[in-house]
Motif scaffolding. Structure first.
Motif, PDB file in Angstrom:
ATOM      1  N   LEU A   1      -7.196  -5.836  -6.899  1.00 53.56           N
ATOM      2  CA  LEU A   1      -6.116  -6.780  -6.615  1.00 53.56           C
ATOM      3  C   LEU A   1      -5.166  -6.198  -5.577  1.00 53.56           C
ATOM      4  N   MET A   2      -4.812  -4.942  -5.787  1.00 51.70           N
ATOM      5  CA  MET A   2      -3.874  -4.308  -4.860  1.00 51.70           C
ATOM      6  C   MET A   2      -4.508  -4.113  -3.495  1.00 51.70           C
ATOM      7  N   ARG A   3      -5.760  -3.760  -3.496  1.00 52.03           N
ATOM      8  CA  ARG A   3      -6.426  -3.548  -2.205  1.00 52.03           C
ATOM      9  C   ARG A   3      -6.544  -4.848  -1.423  1.00 52.03           C
ATOM     10  N   SER A   4      -6.632  -5.959  -2.149  1.00 54.98           N
ATOM     11  CA  SER A   4      -6.840  -7.232  -1.464  1.00 54.98           C
ATOM     12  C   SER A   4      -5.539  -7.789  -0.895  1.00 54.98           C
ATOM     13  N   ARG A   5      -4.436  -7.176  -1.264  1.00 53.24           N
ATOM     14  CA  ARG A   5      -3.153  -7.654  -0.774  1.00 53.24           C
ATOM     15  C   ARG A   5      -2.676  -6.808   0.398  1.00 53.24           C
ATOM     16  N   ASN A   6      -1.795  -7.389   1.139  1.00 51.88           N
ATOM     17  CA  ASN A   6      -1.272  -6.708   2.306  1.00 51.88           C
ATOM     18  C   ASN A   6      -0.135  -5.774   1.892  1.00 51.88           C
ATOM     19  N   VAL A   7      -0.493  -4.764   1.121  1.00 47.81           N
ATOM     20  CA  VAL A   7       0.540  -3.893   0.577  1.00 47.81           C
ATOM     21  C   VAL A   7       0.053  -2.447   0.610  1.00 47.81           C
TER      22      VAL A   7
END
Lengths: 337, 337
Positions: free
Chosen positions: B143-149
Motif C-alpha cells: 500500500l505504501m509503495r503504491s502511494r506517492n509517499v
DNA sequence: CAGATCATTGCAAGCGCTTGCAATGGCTTT
DNA sequence: AAAGCCATTGCAAGCGCTTGCAATGATCTG
C-alpha cells in the motif's frame, strides 16, 4: 524495488468507489462520515468497493469541504526526557480513537517557536490547539481567540485562560511542600529552582507559606537552563560551602533532586538524616533509586485525557461550564525526606 | 471572554488579501509559495495586506490543489521514556525549518496500531512516513509503495526496505559487545533480552560471535513486555539462584541494566568485580548513576536528521543512491564492565 | 530600430470531497 | 384508500487554493 516516488499509479477516488458500488459519491461520503444514514445493503456494497479499490479517503479534500481537519496540535517545549510526555502520549492515544491525528510541535524550552507553530496549526485549520508552554503574547492569544479553534492550556491554571485550562496550582504545590517539611521538623530549606514561570510559582508558594508560618527566608539558587543531573551535582557541592548548611533541599525537578542525591551518596552524606531532598515530577526513577525520592506526583496522562474530554464535549455541542479543570497533585513521601 | 467556538468572525481568504494589495489571487499565492517570482514592490504591498488582514493561508485548500501536504508522519511505539525520542525531536525540529509539520503516531509497543496510523497518514496525503517500529504486513508495505509517499524505516537496516532505511546493524551491536567482553576476560555472560525483533537480533549477534569464538552458550532470560527497572530487579534476584553464576549480565536496555545495578548495590555485590553489567541505549542516567554504566550509544538525533535529509534530497529531485543509511553505534566502556 | 528574451502578472480550470435540498418509494395511520 | 412520515439517495454548488498557459510591457541584442 523502484523508489516509491517514481511509480505514480493512479490513486482511487471517491467517485470510482461510488461507480463500482453503483451509488452516488454522496452516499459513499456518508458511508464514511455518517454511516447510520446509509442502508445496510448499500453499506455492504460500498465496503466491497472500497476493499477492491484500496480506496483511502483524501482528508485534505474532506477537510476543505467540511472545514473540519480532524487535526489537533500538541505544542510542548520538548520531548527529550520531558515531564509532559505522559500527557502527550495520553492525548495521542485518546484522539486516535476518534480518528483525529496530532501534530506535534516543539516550542523549545524558551517557547521561542510558539508563534510559528501556532501559525502552522491554524494554517492546517486544526480543530484544537493544546499547549503546555505559556502563550504570553497578547496578539497571539487574540489570534487564537478569533479563530474557530478550541485552545487548551495544560499543566497550569492561568487566571484568564485563552479558552480552557487543564492543570493544577503550582502555588499550592509549593505550599504543600512547605507544610510537609514543617511537619517533619525541618528548619533550613534550600531551594533549587529553574527559572521557568511555573517552577517560580511553586517556589513562591513555598516561600510564602514558609515565612508566613514563621520560618526564616530560605536560602536558594536558581538555574537558567533546563535542569539536569549535572546541575544537581554542582548545586550539592555549592551548598556544602554555604555558611549555614540547609537540612533539606527542595528541587524544582526530579532530575535536579537525583543529581543532588547521587552526589550526596558519593560524599557519604546520610539522606535524609543529614540532608533531606524533595523533587518534583515523580519520574520513573524516583521510586527506583536508593534512597527513593520524596516528590510530587502529577498525573500527566490524566491531564491529556481531560483535555481530550473537553474536545469531545465541545464536539458534542456541550458548553464547558468551568474553564479551569484542576487535576490536583500528590505529595509522595518516600525515603529522601 | 466567550469560548472561542462561538465567535465566528470571518476568516480572511486569499482573494481578500489580493484585493487589498491590488493584485490577483495567483500572485498572492506565489508570494507564499514561490516568492522569487513576485516583484519586490508587489511583495511589499502583499506583505502589508497580509499584515492588515491577519491572513493565515489555508493549507488544506493549498494541499488539495497542489497535492503537497507538507505533513510528515512519525510513527513510534511510544514516547513515555522511549529511546526514540531523540530521533523524533530532531525530526520535528528539522522539518519545522522547512515548513513541514509532523503527525505523531503511537503504534504501541506491539505495533498494533500501525495499520490505522498508516491509513491516517495516507488519508492526509502525508509527504513522508517515518517509522521506527517494524512494518511486517506485506499488504501494508505494498500500500505504501503504491502511494506517492517517501517511506523511511529507522533504527534498523532491513534487507529489503520499503523505500529507504536509516539505522544501524543490531547484529553488529551484539557482536561488538561479545568481542568487548571477551577482551575484558569475562567468561560467563547472561543475557537479559526483551522479545522485540531488534533486541533479538542483538542477542543473536552476541550469541553467534560468542560461541564462534569458543565461548560456552550463554545462559539467558527473555521478557515479554517492555523492559523497565522492575524487570532488572527481578532478574538480578533470579540470577542469584542460578547454578553457575554469570560474571556479566548483558541487558537489552539501559533500564534493565539500571535495575540490575540498583539491586546489586543493595545486595552488596561489587560491580564490576563480582558482577559486570552492560546496557543498551546510553540514556541520560547511564553516565550519571554510580557505578556508571557500560552501554551502547546510538545517535538518535542523527537518525532523525539523516531521515529529514533524505526527504530534502527527494524534494530536490535527487535520487537516493543507497537505500541503506548506516549511522553506526558506539560501545561506551564505563565502570560497570 | 525590429525582433527576441525575460520578468511579472492574470485567467480560469481544476484539486476531491461534503452537505443542503429535493426526490423517491415504502410504511403507517385513520 | 388517501395522506403523512420516514429512511435513503442523488444533485450540484461550493470549500480556498495552485498552476499551466497566455498576455503584457520592459529590457536586450545585433
Amino acid at each position: 524495488m523502484a523508489p516509491s516516488m517514481s511509480d505514480d499509479r493512479k490513486i482511487p477516488r471517491l467517485d470510482e468507489v461510488a461507480d463500482r458500488a453503483g451509488v452516488s459519491a454522496a452516499t459513499v461520503s456518508r458511508f464514511f462520515n455518517n454511516p447510520k444514514m446509509v442502508a445496510a445493503a448499500t453499506a455492504e456494497r460500498i465496503r466491497e468497493a472500497v476493499e477492491a479499490t484500496g480506496y483511502v479517503p483524501n482528508l485534505l479534500a474532506g477537510g476543505l469541504a467540511s472545514s473540519r481537519s480532524r487535526l489537533v496540535a500538541a505544542l510542548v517545549p520538548d520531548i527529550a526526557q520531558s515531564i509532559f510526555n505522559a500527557t502527550v502520549e495520553a492525548m495521542v492515544n485518546e484522539l486516535s480513537v476518534d480518528g483525529h491525528i496530532v501534530m506535534l510541535g516543539l516550542t523549545g524550552i524558551d517557547n521561542a517557536r510558539m508563534p510559528d507553530l501556532i501559525s502552522a496549526a491554524l494554517a492546517r485549520r486544526a480543530d484544537a490547539i493544546i499547549v503546555t508552554g505559556l502563550v504570553n503574547d497578547p496578539a497571539l492569544r487574540d489570534l487564537m481567540r478569533s479563530r474557530n479553534v478550541t485552545v487548551i492550556e495544560t499543566w497550569g491554571l492561568p487566571d484568564d485562560p485563552i479558552d480552557v485550562a487543564v492543570g493544577f496550582s503550582h502555588r499550592a504545590v509549593g505550599q504543600d511542600i512547605a507544610r510537609f517539611l514543617r511537619g517533619r521538623g525541618y528548619r533550613r530549606p534550600h531551594l533549587l529552582t529553574a527559572t521557568g514561570t511555573r517552577a517560580m510559582e511553586r517556589r513562591q508558594g513555598f516561600v510564602d507559606d514558609w515565612t508566613t508560618a514563621g520560618g526564616e527566608t530560605p536560602t536558594e539558587m536558581t538555574f537558567e537552563s533546563q535542569t539536569r543531573f549535572g546541575h544537581g551535582r554542582a548545586a550539592f557541592r555549592a551548598i556544602r560551602e554555604l555558611p549555614t548548611r540547609p537540612d533539606v533541599i527542595v528541587c524544582s525537578s526530579d532530575w535536579l533532586a537525583q543529581g543532588v542525591l547521587v552526589e550526596a551518596m558519593a560524599a557519604g552524606v546520610r539522606v535524609p538524616d543529614e540532608l533531606a531532598v524533595v523533587g518534583f515530577g515523580n519520574l520513573a526513577l524516583a521510586a527506583e533509586m536508593r534512597p527513593t525520592l520524596t516528590t510530587v506526583d502529577i498525573d500527566g496522562a490524566r491531564i491529556g485525557r481531560e483535555a481530550v474530554d473537553v474536545l469531545r464535549r465541545r464536539a458534542a455541542g456541550k458548553e464547558i461550564p468551568d474553564r479551569h479543570i484542576d487535576v490536583g497533585f500528590r505529595l509522595i513521601a518516600r525515603e529522601s525526606a
